[in-house]
Design a protein around this motif. Structure first.
Motif, PDB file in Angstrom:
ATOM      1  N   ARG A  11      48.213  23.624  34.972  1.00 27.23           N
ATOM      2  CA  ARG A  11      47.610  25.002  34.924  1.00 27.23           C
ATOM      3  C   ARG A  11      47.054  24.789  33.604  1.00 27.23           C
ATOM      4  O   ARG A  11      47.625  24.656  32.917  1.00 27.23           O
ATOM      5  N   THR A  12      46.424  26.036  33.445  1.00 25.15           N
ATOM      6  CA  THR A  12      45.476  26.599  32.488  1.00 25.15           C
ATOM      7  C   THR A  12      46.402  27.602  31.406  1.00 25.15           C
ATOM      8  O   THR A  12      46.939  28.600  32.127  1.00 25.15           O
ATOM      9  N   ALA A  13      46.669  27.892  30.049  1.00 26.90           N
ATOM     10  CA  ALA A  13      47.699  29.153  29.820  1.00 26.90           C
ATOM     11  C   ALA A  13      46.248  29.145  28.279  1.00 26.90           C
ATOM     12  O   ALA A  13      45.096  28.655  27.797  1.00 26.90           O
ATOM     13  N   PHE A  14      46.290  30.772  28.097  1.00 28.70           N
ATOM     14  CA  PHE A  14      45.381  31.523  27.428  1.00 28.70           C
ATOM     15  C   PHE A  14      46.698  31.949  26.281  1.00 28.70           C
ATOM     16  O   PHE A  14      47.681  33.111  26.476  1.00 28.70           O
ATOM     17  N   ALA A  73      36.135  42.950  25.141  1.00 29.92           N
ATOM     18  CA  ALA A  73      36.173  41.906  24.234  1.00 29.92           C
ATOM     19  C   ALA A  73      37.512  40.946  25.267  1.00 29.92           C
ATOM     20  O   ALA A  73      36.747  39.563  25.575  1.00 29.92           O
ATOM     21  N   CYS A  74      38.254  41.522  25.237  1.00 33.13           N
ATOM     22  CA  CYS A  74      39.698  40.908  26.781  1.00 33.13           C
ATOM     23  C   CYS A  74      39.234  41.088  27.385  1.00 33.13           C
ATOM     24  O   CYS A  74      38.958  39.903  28.282  1.00 33.13           O
ATOM     25  N   THR A  75      38.370  42.035  27.969  1.00 35.95           N
ATOM     26  CA  THR A  75      38.212  41.754  29.451  1.00 35.95           C
ATOM     27  C   THR A  75      36.593  40.955  29.638  1.00 35.95           C
ATOM     28  O   THR A  75      36.756  39.547  30.844  1.00 35.95           O
ATOM     29  N   ASP A  76      36.167  40.728  28.637  1.00 37.15           N
ATOM     30  CA  ASP A  76      35.189  39.686  29.124  1.00 37.15           C
ATOM     31  C   ASP A  76      35.469  38.300  28.838  1.00 37.15           C
ATOM     32  O   ASP A  76      35.077  37.478  29.446  1.00 37.15           O
ATOM     33  N   ALA A  77      36.453  37.306  27.607  1.00 36.77           N
ATOM     34  CA  ALA A  77      37.227  36.746  27.567  1.00 36.77           C
ATOM     35  C   ALA A  77      37.997  36.307  28.634  1.00 36.77           C
ATOM     36  O   ALA A  77      38.016  34.983  29.640  1.00 36.77           O
ATOM     37  N   ALA A  78      38.861  36.696  29.478  1.00 36.86           N
ATOM     38  CA  ALA A  78      39.208  37.483  31.168  1.00 36.86           C
ATOM     39  C   ALA A  78      38.347  36.378  32.259  1.00 36.86           C
ATOM     40  O   ALA A  78      38.668  35.805  32.578  1.00 36.86           O
ATOM     41  N   VAL A  79      37.493  37.366  32.522  1.00 35.06           N
ATOM     42  CA  VAL A  79      36.060  37.442  33.422  1.00 35.06           C
ATOM     43  C   VAL A  79      36.114  35.531  32.908  1.00 35.06           C
ATOM     44  O   VAL A  79      35.444  34.445  33.867  1.00 35.06           O
ATOM     45  N   ARG A  80      35.626  35.212  31.543  1.00 39.87           N
ATOM     46  CA  ARG A  80      34.726  33.659  31.188  1.00 39.87           C
ATOM     47  C   ARG A  80      36.173  32.696  31.661  1.00 39.87           C
ATOM     48  O   ARG A  80      35.751  31.878  32.573  1.00 39.87           O
ATOM     49  N   PHE A  81      36.715  32.698  31.274  1.00 34.66           N
ATOM     50  CA  PHE A  81      38.303  31.806  31.810  1.00 34.66           C
ATOM     51  C   PHE A  81      38.608  31.949  32.960  1.00 34.66           C
ATOM     52  O   PHE A  81      39.918  31.169  34.001  1.00 34.66           O
ATOM     53  N   ASN A  82      38.229  32.672  34.539  1.00 36.54           N
ATOM     54  CA  ASN A  82      38.406  33.306  35.198  1.00 36.54           C
ATOM     55  C   ASN A  82      37.699  33.281  36.250  1.00 36.54           C
ATOM     56  O   ASN A  82      37.392  33.461  37.596  1.00 36.54           O
ATOM     57  N   GLU A  83      36.325  32.515  36.189  1.00 33.36           N
ATOM     58  CA  GLU A  83      34.904  33.084  37.031  1.00 33.36           C
ATOM     59  C   GLU A  83      34.577  31.508  37.102  1.00 33.36           C
ATOM     60  O   GLU A  83      35.179  30.421  36.250  1.00 33.36           O
ATOM     61  N   SER A  86      37.376  28.436  37.309  1.00 37.16           N
ATOM     62  CA  SER A  86      38.043  27.878  36.969  1.00 37.16           C
ATOM     63  C   SER A  86      39.695  29.416  36.703  1.00 37.16           C
ATOM     64  O   SER A  86      39.293  30.416  37.568  1.00 37.16           O
ATOM     65  N   SER A  87      40.973  29.144  35.985  1.00 36.65           N
ATOM     66  CA  SER A  87      41.580  29.911  36.416  1.00 36.65           C
ATOM     67  C   SER A  87      42.760  30.432  35.772  1.00 36.65           C
ATOM     68  O   SER A  87      42.593  29.103  34.783  1.00 36.65           O
ATOM     69  N   VAL A  88      43.211  31.316  34.743  1.00 40.31           N
ATOM     70  CA  VAL A  88      44.278  31.229  33.570  1.00 40.31           C
ATOM     71  C   VAL A  88      45.260  31.624  34.395  1.00 40.31           C
ATOM     72  O   VAL A  88      45.676  32.243  34.962  1.00 40.31           O
ATOM     73  N   PHE A 130      43.618  40.017  32.059  1.00 40.49           N
ATOM     74  CA  PHE A 130      43.915  38.350  32.705  1.00 40.49           C
ATOM     75  C   PHE A 130      45.118  38.552  33.912  1.00 40.49           C
ATOM     76  O   PHE A 130      45.154  38.351  34.768  1.00 40.49           O
ATOM     77  N   GLY A 131      45.759  40.020  33.847  1.00 42.41           N
ATOM     78  CA  GLY A 131      46.712  40.159  35.034  1.00 42.41           C
ATOM     79  C   GLY A 131      46.094  40.803  36.823  1.00 42.41           C
ATOM     80  O   GLY A 131      46.578  40.235  37.427  1.00 42.41           O
ATOM     81  N   THR A 132      44.572  41.356  36.405  1.00 40.85           N
ATOM     82  CA  THR A 132      43.699  41.467  37.294  1.00 40.85           C
ATOM     83  C   THR A 132      43.417  40.231  38.237  1.00 40.85           C
ATOM     84  O   THR A 132      43.521  40.411  39.710  1.00 40.85           O
ATOM     85  N   TYR A 133      43.219  38.830  37.412  1.00 38.72           N
ATOM     86  CA  TYR A 133      43.255  37.885  38.114  1.00 38.72           C
ATOM     87  C   TYR A 133      44.170  37.174  38.808  1.00 38.72           C
ATOM     88  O   TYR A 133      44.020  36.782  39.558  1.00 38.72           O
ATOM     89  N   MET A 134      44.948  37.308  37.848  1.00 29.90           N
ATOM     90  CA  MET A 134      46.564  37.035  38.393  1.00 29.90           C
ATOM     91  C   MET A 134      46.691  37.434  39.545  1.00 29.90           C
ATOM     92  O   MET A 134      47.624  37.086  41.227  1.00 29.90           O
TER      93      MET A 134
END
Length: 257
Positions: A11-14, A73-83, A86-88, A130-134
């Motif tokens: 698992r990956t944690a942010f 910036a929060c949205t960009d971080a979520a995109v970066r680590f969920n595309e 990869s996934s958080v 991050f919740g959007t991707y979860m």
């Protein structure tokens, strides 16, 4: 079986606000449990120093500079680590600030806005991003960091803006938990008392504050950041799989009186 439920291998944690204190200790706790950890904070040098300490122990750690008051910036971080495959899986929304002792009638607009922007807005921006991707994957665990100040009004210091922000974090947590529970995403919160971190230590050294704090604390001590991190690990892991919308006090007994 039961110890296995606390393991986070694969698992990956942010983690926000991860350069020191509760955030750093939480990064260490989750990494020790096997998670790949992305540590985020606003300033590069202390963040990289913290990450290097964990890397020296053999943990899988990445870093990301993030100002949680910037929703894009929060949205960009979520995109970066969920595309890109990869996934958080875990978000620890830890970033927060306190403010100097100020009577409510003397709190200026900028101070009020700053505390609410970091503590409440920043928590929501990260949870939303991050919740959007979860939700798309129908799995995930989010832990917000509230405070016992969301339950009580502290004394002797005056901190109406901090207290209000943390009470709002608790209710945000419950609201998100209710919306997302049947879609596989759990949202819980930890609510610490005075913690032995740089943010609290300046005030804690003054007897006019510390003596009253300890008088109101049955355990007669500040809580260590590792003690909060242990609860964050529990809430992030399958050991708490039946919990959502909980606000777990780690307060040395402060709120029992």
């Amino acid at each position: 079986m039961y110890l296995q439920r606390q393991q986070l291998v694969g698992r990956t944690a942010f983690i926000t606000g991860a350069a020191r204190g509760i955030g750093y200790c939480t990064a260490e706790a989750l990494a020790e449990a096997g998670a790949s950890v992305i540590m985020s904070d606003m300033i590069s040098e202390p963040l990289e120093h913290a990450a290097d300490r964990l890397r020296s122990k053999g943990y899988d750690v990445k870093t990301h500079i993030l100002d949680v008051t910037k929703p894009l910036a929060c949205t960009d971080a979520a995109v970066r680590f969920n595309e890109g495959g990869s996934s958080v899986d875990i978000l620890i929304a830890n970033a927060g600030i306190s403010w100097k002792d100020t009577r409510a009638e003397d709190v200026d607009d900028a101070s009020w806005a700053r505390v609410l922007d970091v503590n409440l807005n920043g928590t929501f921006w990260c949870c939303r991003a991050f919740g959007t991707y979860m939700l798309q994957r129908e799995r995930g665990a989010i832990v917000t960091v509230g405070s016992m100040s969301g339950f009580i009004s502290n004394k002797p210091q005056n901190q109406v803006h901090y207290n209000a922000s943390k009470a709002a974090v608790h209710h945000l947590t419950k609201s998100l938990a209710g919306e997302w529970a049947d879609r596989g995403v759990r949202v819980n919160s930890v609510a610490p008392t005075y913690v032995n971190t740089p943010m609290s230590n300046v005030t804690a050294k003054l007897p006019e504050y510390n003596d009253i704090w300890m008088e109101g604390t049955p355990m007669k001590r500040m809580i260590e950041p590792e003690e909060v991190a242990s609860v964050n690990l529990f809430l992030a892991s399958d050991a708490s799989s039946g919990m959502t919308g909980a606000v777990v006090l780690v307060d040395g007994g402060y709120t029992v009186w």
